[in-house]
Design a protein around this motif. Sequence first.
Motif, PDB file in Angstrom:
ATOM      1  N   VAL A  67      -6.950  -2.715   5.304  1.00 40.90           N
ATOM      2  CA  VAL A  67      -6.832  -1.480   4.512  1.00 40.90           C
ATOM      3  C   VAL A  67      -7.765  -1.396   3.310  1.00 40.90           C
ATOM      4  O   VAL A  67      -7.856  -0.343   2.683  1.00 40.90           O
ATOM      5  CB  VAL A  67      -5.371  -1.295   4.021  1.00 40.90           C
ATOM      6  CG1 VAL A  67      -4.427  -1.111   5.192  1.00 40.90           C
ATOM      7  CG2 VAL A  67      -4.932  -2.482   3.163  1.00 40.90           C
ATOM      8  N   GLU A  68      -8.466  -2.486   2.967  1.00 40.93           N
ATOM      9  CA  GLU A  68      -9.218  -2.465   1.711  1.00 40.93           C
ATOM     10  C   GLU A  68     -10.354  -1.447   1.705  1.00 40.93           C
ATOM     11  O   GLU A  68     -10.795  -1.017   0.637  1.00 40.93           O
ATOM     12  CB  GLU A  68      -9.734  -3.863   1.364  1.00 40.93           C
ATOM     13  CG  GLU A  68     -10.609  -4.516   2.394  1.00 40.93           C
ATOM     14  CD  GLU A  68     -10.934  -5.956   2.017  1.00 40.93           C
ATOM     15  OE1 GLU A  68     -10.560  -6.373   0.905  1.00 40.93           O
ATOM     16  OE2 GLU A  68     -11.538  -6.658   2.835  1.00 40.93           O
ATOM     17  N   ARG A 118      -4.534  -7.257   3.819  1.00 37.48           N
ATOM     18  CA  ARG A 118      -5.554  -6.636   2.973  1.00 37.48           C
ATOM     19  C   ARG A 118      -6.788  -6.234   3.771  1.00 37.48           C
ATOM     20  O   ARG A 118      -7.342  -5.153   3.577  1.00 37.48           O
ATOM     21  CB  ARG A 118      -5.953  -7.605   1.845  1.00 37.48           C
ATOM     22  CG  ARG A 118      -7.083  -7.069   0.957  1.00 37.48           C
ATOM     23  CD  ARG A 118      -7.532  -8.095  -0.062  1.00 37.48           C
ATOM     24  NE  ARG A 118      -6.564  -8.253  -1.141  1.00 37.48           N
ATOM     25  CZ  ARG A 118      -6.524  -7.475  -2.228  1.00 37.48           C
ATOM     26  NH1 ARG A 118      -7.393  -6.490  -2.376  1.00 37.48           N
ATOM     27  NH2 ARG A 118      -5.619  -7.693  -3.159  1.00 37.48           N
ATOM     28  N   SER A 137      -2.843   7.608  -0.668  1.00 34.87           N
ATOM     29  CA  SER A 137      -3.685   8.081  -1.776  1.00 34.87           C
ATOM     30  C   SER A 137      -3.522   9.577  -1.992  1.00 34.87           C
ATOM     31  O   SER A 137      -3.822  10.099  -3.068  1.00 34.87           O
ATOM     32  CB  SER A 137      -5.166   7.782  -1.481  1.00 34.87           C
ATOM     33  OG  SER A 137      -5.386   6.416  -1.342  1.00 34.87           O
ATOM     34  N   ILE A 178       0.835  -1.203   0.000  1.00 32.49           N
ATOM     35  CA  ILE A 178       0.000   0.000   0.000  1.00 32.49           C
ATOM     36  C   ILE A 178       0.871   1.254   0.000  1.00 32.49           C
ATOM     37  O   ILE A 178       2.033   1.236   0.422  1.00 32.49           O
ATOM     38  CB  ILE A 178      -0.941   0.041   1.221  1.00 32.49           C
ATOM     39  CG1 ILE A 178      -0.137   0.020   2.530  1.00 32.49           C
ATOM     40  CG2 ILE A 178      -1.931  -1.107   1.174  1.00 32.49           C
ATOM     41  CD1 ILE A 178      -0.971   0.259   3.786  1.00 32.49           C
ATOM     42  N   GLU A 179       0.284   2.342  -0.497  1.00 30.09           N
ATOM     43  CA  GLU A 179       0.908   3.651  -0.391  1.00 30.09           C
ATOM     44  C   GLU A 179      -0.189   4.695  -0.200  1.00 30.09           C
ATOM     45  O   GLU A 179      -1.385   4.399  -0.349  1.00 30.09           O
ATOM     46  CB  GLU A 179       1.763   3.975  -1.612  1.00 30.09           C
ATOM     47  CG  GLU A 179       0.999   4.190  -2.895  1.00 30.09           C
ATOM     48  CD  GLU A 179       1.907   4.605  -4.049  1.00 30.09           C
ATOM     49  OE1 GLU A 179       3.140   4.568  -3.894  1.00 30.09           O
ATOM     50  OE2 GLU A 179       1.366   4.944  -5.118  1.00 30.09           O
ATOM     51  N   ARG A 230       5.920   3.281   1.787  1.00 31.54           N
ATOM     52  CA  ARG A 230       5.000   2.207   1.454  1.00 31.54           C
ATOM     53  C   ARG A 230       5.027   1.168   2.570  1.00 31.54           C
ATOM     54  O   ARG A 230       5.851   1.238   3.487  1.00 31.54           O
ATOM     55  CB  ARG A 230       5.387   1.570   0.116  1.00 31.54           C
ATOM     56  CG  ARG A 230       5.231   2.499  -1.075  1.00 31.54           C
ATOM     57  CD  ARG A 230       5.688   1.814  -2.354  1.00 31.54           C
ATOM     58  NE  ARG A 230       5.335   2.603  -3.547  1.00 31.54           N
ATOM     59  CZ  ARG A 230       5.598   2.232  -4.786  1.00 31.54           C
ATOM     60  NH1 ARG A 230       6.238   1.079  -5.020  1.00 31.54           N
ATOM     61  NH2 ARG A 230       5.243   2.998  -5.811  1.00 31.54           N
ATOM     62  N   VAL A 275      -5.457   5.176   1.682  1.00 32.98           N
ATOM     63  CA  VAL A 275      -4.358   4.419   1.089  1.00 32.98           C
ATOM     64  C   VAL A 275      -4.863   3.704  -0.163  1.00 32.98           C
ATOM     65  O   VAL A 275      -6.071   3.515  -0.336  1.00 32.98           O
ATOM     66  CB  VAL A 275      -3.760   3.383   2.066  1.00 32.98           C
ATOM     67  CG1 VAL A 275      -3.267   4.053   3.333  1.00 32.98           C
ATOM     68  CG2 VAL A 275      -4.768   2.293   2.399  1.00 32.98           C
ATOM     69  N   LYS A 276      -3.946   3.317  -1.021  1.00 35.95           N
ATOM     70  CA  LYS A 276      -4.318   2.538  -2.194  1.00 35.95           C
ATOM     71  C   LYS A 276      -3.443   1.303  -2.275  1.00 35.95           C
ATOM     72  O   LYS A 276      -2.278   1.308  -1.871  1.00 35.95           O
ATOM     73  CB  LYS A 276      -4.193   3.367  -3.463  1.00 35.95           C
ATOM     74  CG  LYS A 276      -2.825   3.950  -3.732  1.00 35.95           C
ATOM     75  CD  LYS A 276      -2.858   4.836  -4.979  1.00 35.95           C
ATOM     76  CE  LYS A 276      -1.497   5.491  -5.227  1.00 35.95           C
ATOM     77  NZ  LYS A 276      -1.513   6.384  -6.414  1.00 35.95           N
ATOM     78  N   ILE A 277      -4.044   0.223  -2.773  1.00 36.07           N
ATOM     79  CA  ILE A 277      -3.339  -1.050  -2.928  1.00 36.07           C
ATOM     80  C   ILE A 277      -2.684  -1.073  -4.299  1.00 36.07           C
ATOM     81  O   ILE A 277      -3.334  -0.837  -5.322  1.00 36.07           O
ATOM     82  CB  ILE A 277      -4.319  -2.223  -2.766  1.00 36.07           C
ATOM     83  CG1 ILE A 277      -4.905  -2.231  -1.349  1.00 36.07           C
ATOM     84  CG2 ILE A 277      -3.615  -3.543  -3.056  1.00 36.07           C
ATOM     85  CD1 ILE A 277      -5.994  -3.260  -1.135  1.00 36.07           C
TER      86      ILE A 277
END
Length: 277
Positions: free
Chosen positions: A233-234, A230, A172, A169-170, A225, A239-241
């Motif tokens: 954080v989903e 998952r 958004s 993840i990082e 990162r 954040v984005k995967i």
Amino acid sequence: MKLSNLGLMAFHQCAVSLNVTVAAGKLGITQSALSQRLAALESELEVTLFIRDPKGLILTQEGARLLRFTQSSEGLENELLDEIRGGKELGGGVRIAGFSSVLRSMIIPSLSPFLRKHTKVHADFQSYEMQELPKVLLTGRADFIILDYEMNKKGVLQENLGFEEYVVIESSKYKSPEDVFLDHGPEDNATESFFHFQKKSLPYRRSFMGDVYGIIEGVEEGLGRAVMSRHLVEDNKKVKILKGYKPYKRPVTLHYYERAFYPKLFQEIVKNLKGPE
């Protein structure tokens, strides 16, 4: 040989609290009297049950074995008394230790309906780093531990509770340095294991954030990162995967010592953690 009940009671309180002052208070005796009972029990058994450390008591391997005996005896006694009194509600205490990502997101939610129903049950949840957990079980500081691997140790039973899928993840919102990965601390091997599984030799710098939720907040703020479970954080819009990685799963396994007798409370905890068959 018949062990002294007074000695066993003194030992059990000390083993559960790992604190002489607390144990003496619960038994309503002086610390001197408690120490005398422990010394007599150790002399009778011809073993050392505790290591006396300035920070508190530490169970020896023999002490941990005796604790499992006293816990089984206490569970059987409580269950018998409850049946005689016509009780229908479970009671007693249970100690569960795990790593932070599953303790708060999986273990506590799984047991919450059971604990709300049985208000006389006291659950003590403990969070440790992964490498500490086997010793927590061995020294009797918890009845159950949750790991992301199987111990395969003689005398220890294990139950598979499911899996954690790991992703990268990082932030958004902020541009994150691509070569910085956030971990709990120096012993955290999640990032290393993830890239080893990917068969990618990716050089990166590490920053340590204390725990899994510190890692997530660090990523949200663009500090780097992270390799993260998952399910944590989903639904997090901050954040984005990142795509382009093979699915990587690690087991979530429950471990506890094999016993001759399992109190009903013990059985119900395992049943509720495992979920529907």
